[in-house]
Design a protein around this motif. Structure first.
Motif, PDB file in Angstrom:
ATOM      1  N   LYS A   7      37.353 -23.456  17.737  1.00 57.61           N
ATOM      2  CA  LYS A   7      38.079 -24.715  17.567  1.00 57.61           C
ATOM      3  C   LYS A   7      39.571 -24.492  17.341  1.00 57.61           C
ATOM      4  O   LYS A   7      40.374 -25.419  17.498  1.00 57.61           O
ATOM      5  N   GLN A   8      39.981 -23.260  16.972  1.00 51.92           N
ATOM      6  CA  GLN A   8      41.405 -22.981  16.770  1.00 51.92           C
ATOM      7  C   GLN A   8      42.161 -22.859  18.084  1.00 51.92           C
ATOM      8  O   GLN A   8      43.376 -23.087  18.115  1.00 51.92           O
ATOM      9  N   ILE A  69      41.570 -33.977  19.506  1.00 55.08           N
ATOM     10  CA  ILE A  69      43.029 -33.912  19.589  1.00 55.08           C
ATOM     11  C   ILE A  69      43.535 -33.423  18.232  1.00 55.08           C
ATOM     12  O   ILE A  69      43.580 -34.168  17.263  1.00 55.08           O
ATOM     13  N   GLY A  70      43.889 -32.159  18.165  1.00 57.98           N
ATOM     14  CA  GLY A  70      44.273 -31.551  16.891  1.00 57.98           C
ATOM     15  C   GLY A  70      45.735 -31.701  16.569  1.00 57.98           C
ATOM     16  O   GLY A  70      46.139 -31.643  15.403  1.00 57.98           O
ATOM     17  N   CYS A  71      46.564 -31.886  17.594  1.00 57.72           N
ATOM     18  CA  CYS A  71      48.005 -32.015  17.407  1.00 57.72           C
ATOM     19  C   CYS A  71      48.536 -32.945  18.481  1.00 57.72           C
ATOM     20  O   CYS A  71      48.047 -32.942  19.619  1.00 57.72           O
ATOM     21  N   ILE A 209      53.294 -21.962   7.620  1.00 60.01           N
ATOM     22  CA  ILE A 209      53.067 -22.010   9.069  1.00 60.01           C
ATOM     23  C   ILE A 209      51.748 -22.731   9.298  1.00 60.01           C
ATOM     24  O   ILE A 209      50.675 -22.223   8.979  1.00 60.01           O
ATOM     25  N   VAL A 210      51.827 -23.942   9.849  1.00 51.33           N
ATOM     26  CA  VAL A 210      50.627 -24.775   9.985  1.00 51.33           C
ATOM     27  C   VAL A 210      50.215 -24.973  11.440  1.00 51.33           C
ATOM     28  O   VAL A 210      49.182 -25.596  11.707  1.00 51.33           O
ATOM     29  N   HIS A 211      51.004 -24.461  12.377  1.00 52.88           N
ATOM     30  CA  HIS A 211      50.691 -24.653  13.797  1.00 52.88           C
ATOM     31  C   HIS A 211      51.375 -23.544  14.582  1.00 52.88           C
ATOM     32  O   HIS A 211      52.405 -23.005  14.151  1.00 52.88           O
ATOM     33  N   THR A 212      50.802 -23.183  15.742  1.00 56.60           N
ATOM     34  CA  THR A 212      51.462 -22.214  16.615  1.00 56.60           C
ATOM     35  C   THR A 212      51.378 -22.650  18.067  1.00 56.60           C
ATOM     36  O   THR A 212      50.394 -23.249  18.496  1.00 56.60           O
ATOM     37  N   LYS A 241      45.323 -11.241   9.215  1.00 53.98           N
ATOM     38  CA  LYS A 241      45.829 -10.617   7.990  1.00 53.98           C
ATOM     39  C   LYS A 241      46.340 -11.657   7.002  1.00 53.98           C
ATOM     40  O   LYS A 241      46.125 -11.533   5.781  1.00 53.98           O
ATOM     41  N   TYR A 242      46.986 -12.704   7.538  1.00 52.68           N
ATOM     42  CA  TYR A 242      47.569 -13.729   6.674  1.00 52.68           C
ATOM     43  C   TYR A 242      46.691 -14.982   6.572  1.00 52.68           C
ATOM     44  O   TYR A 242      47.128 -16.008   6.071  1.00 52.68           O
ATOM     45  N   HIS A 243      45.441 -14.867   7.054  1.00 49.13           N
ATOM     46  CA  HIS A 243      44.440 -15.935   6.914  1.00 49.13           C
ATOM     47  C   HIS A 243      44.918 -17.254   7.515  1.00 49.13           C
ATOM     48  O   HIS A 243      44.734 -18.330   6.940  1.00 49.13           O
ATOM     49  N   TYR A 244      45.524 -17.166   8.685  1.00 50.21           N
ATOM     50  CA  TYR A 244      45.989 -18.359   9.379  1.00 50.21           C
ATOM     51  C   TYR A 244      44.800 -19.177   9.858  1.00 50.21           C
ATOM     52  O   TYR A 244      43.897 -18.656  10.512  1.00 50.21           O
ATOM     53  N   GLU A 245      44.795 -20.464   9.563  1.00 50.49           N
ATOM     54  CA  GLU A 245      43.670 -21.337   9.892  1.00 50.49           C
ATOM     55  C   GLU A 245      44.042 -22.444  10.871  1.00 50.49           C
ATOM     56  O   GLU A 245      43.212 -23.284  11.216  1.00 50.49           O
ATOM     57  N   GLY A 246      45.294 -22.472  11.342  1.00 49.64           N
ATOM     58  CA  GLY A 246      45.742 -23.538  12.232  1.00 49.64           C
ATOM     59  C   GLY A 246      45.388 -23.269  13.684  1.00 49.64           C
ATOM     60  O   GLY A 246      44.641 -22.349  14.023  1.00 49.64           O
TER      61      GLY A 246
END
Length: 285
Positions: A7-8, A69-71, A209-212, A241-246
């Motif tokens: 889903k990411q 629609i996530g963003c 950082i919430v989105h890429t 490493k930084y546990h990004y969930e976005g």
């Protein structure tokens, strides 16, 4: 091994400029995507500073295909509406446009709205443009909070703006706006052009950082993974490493992909398949 949740991984639609919305959604669902970042531009979603098309049918079209629609990203780079527009009337219309974008995002079910700080004329003093960026985002932050949407601000390439094109500039901006509904968006192309790395970004901004926009490059490009020079697994390791969930949105913009965008999406999704967690697997992502 680097991993992400399915889903990411988020499709985008800029390279479907010459195809209708239903064609794009069908192709992206077929490729394997479960999430999309919808761009507010023709022919997929029409909007201006006075309003926007009905979001409910668009949301249903996506959900009927198993897509969320996530963003939502109102078009903000071709100079109709700009965050740092210098003229007072132009700036007012731009602020109304982004407010409509936040309203549309909420109705589309998107928790994030992606934007940037393009705008000021190149003969202006940097600080004047920067001050407009702070003022604009401070104004929009209140609207974002009302709609339960987080604004993710990305850096851009120096050809697009003189303001907020590097990590230090964005860090300063977020500190001056200082609002929980205004955070950072990491664009790997702008990052690469600036000579920066994902490690530097996450060391500096961490959970902000919430989105890429997570695409391949040379460093220019906005390319399908495998067509550029960026190390996909290495970059994913940093996110883990930084546990990004976005989201990892695939902002494909190079014209080589415009004739057959469905093939580009299918190939792009396949590049990520070795890293996508299977159903029932658990990992600290």
């Amino acid at each position: 091994m680097a991993v992400i949740h399915r889903k990411q991984l988020s499709a985008m639609g800029i390279h479907y400029l010459y195809y209708p919305l239903d064609y794009m959604l069908d192709a992206q669902a077929k490729a394997g995507f479960q999430t999309i970042e919808l761009v507010g531009m023709a022919p997929h979603f029409l909007m201006d500073h006075t309003g926007f098309q009905a979001p409910a049918p668009v949301r249903k079209m996506a959900e009927d295909r198993g897509l969320t629609i996530g963003c939502f990203t109102p078009e903000c780079a071709v100079y109709q509406y700009l965050m740092c527009a210098p003229d007072e009337g132009f700036h007012h219309r731009s602020m109304e446009y982004f407010k409509r974008g936040l309203e549309a995002a909420e109705q589309l079910g998107a928790a994030k709205l992606l934007t940037n700080c393009i705008g000021g004329t190149w003969d202006e003093d940097y600080e004047r443009v920067y001050e407009r960026a702070v003022r604009s985002l401070t104004l929009l932050a209140a609207t974002a909070a009302d709609y339960g949407v987080t604004i993710a601000v990305e850096t851009v390439r120096p050809e697009e703006s003189k303001c907020i094109i590097t990590l230090p500039g964005l860090k300063r901006l977020l500190g001056d706006v200082n609002h929980p509904n205004v955070k950072a968006g990491l664009d790997t192309i702008a990052m690469g052009v600036a000579g920066e790395t994902p490690e530097e970004w996450f060391k500096t901004l961490g959970k902000d950082i919430v989105h890429t926009h997570f695409v391949d490059g040379r460093p220019y490009g906005h390319l399908v993974w495998g067509d550029g020079l960026f190390p996909l697994e290495g970059y994913l390791n940093v996110l883990n490493k930084y546990h990004y969930e976005g989201l990892l949105s695939q902002e494909i913009t190079d014209f080589r992909y415009f004739e057959d965008p469905a093939a580009a999406d299918a190939r792009n999704y396949r590049a990520f398949e070795p890293y996508i967690l299977k159903e029932g697997d658990e990992a600290d992502v």
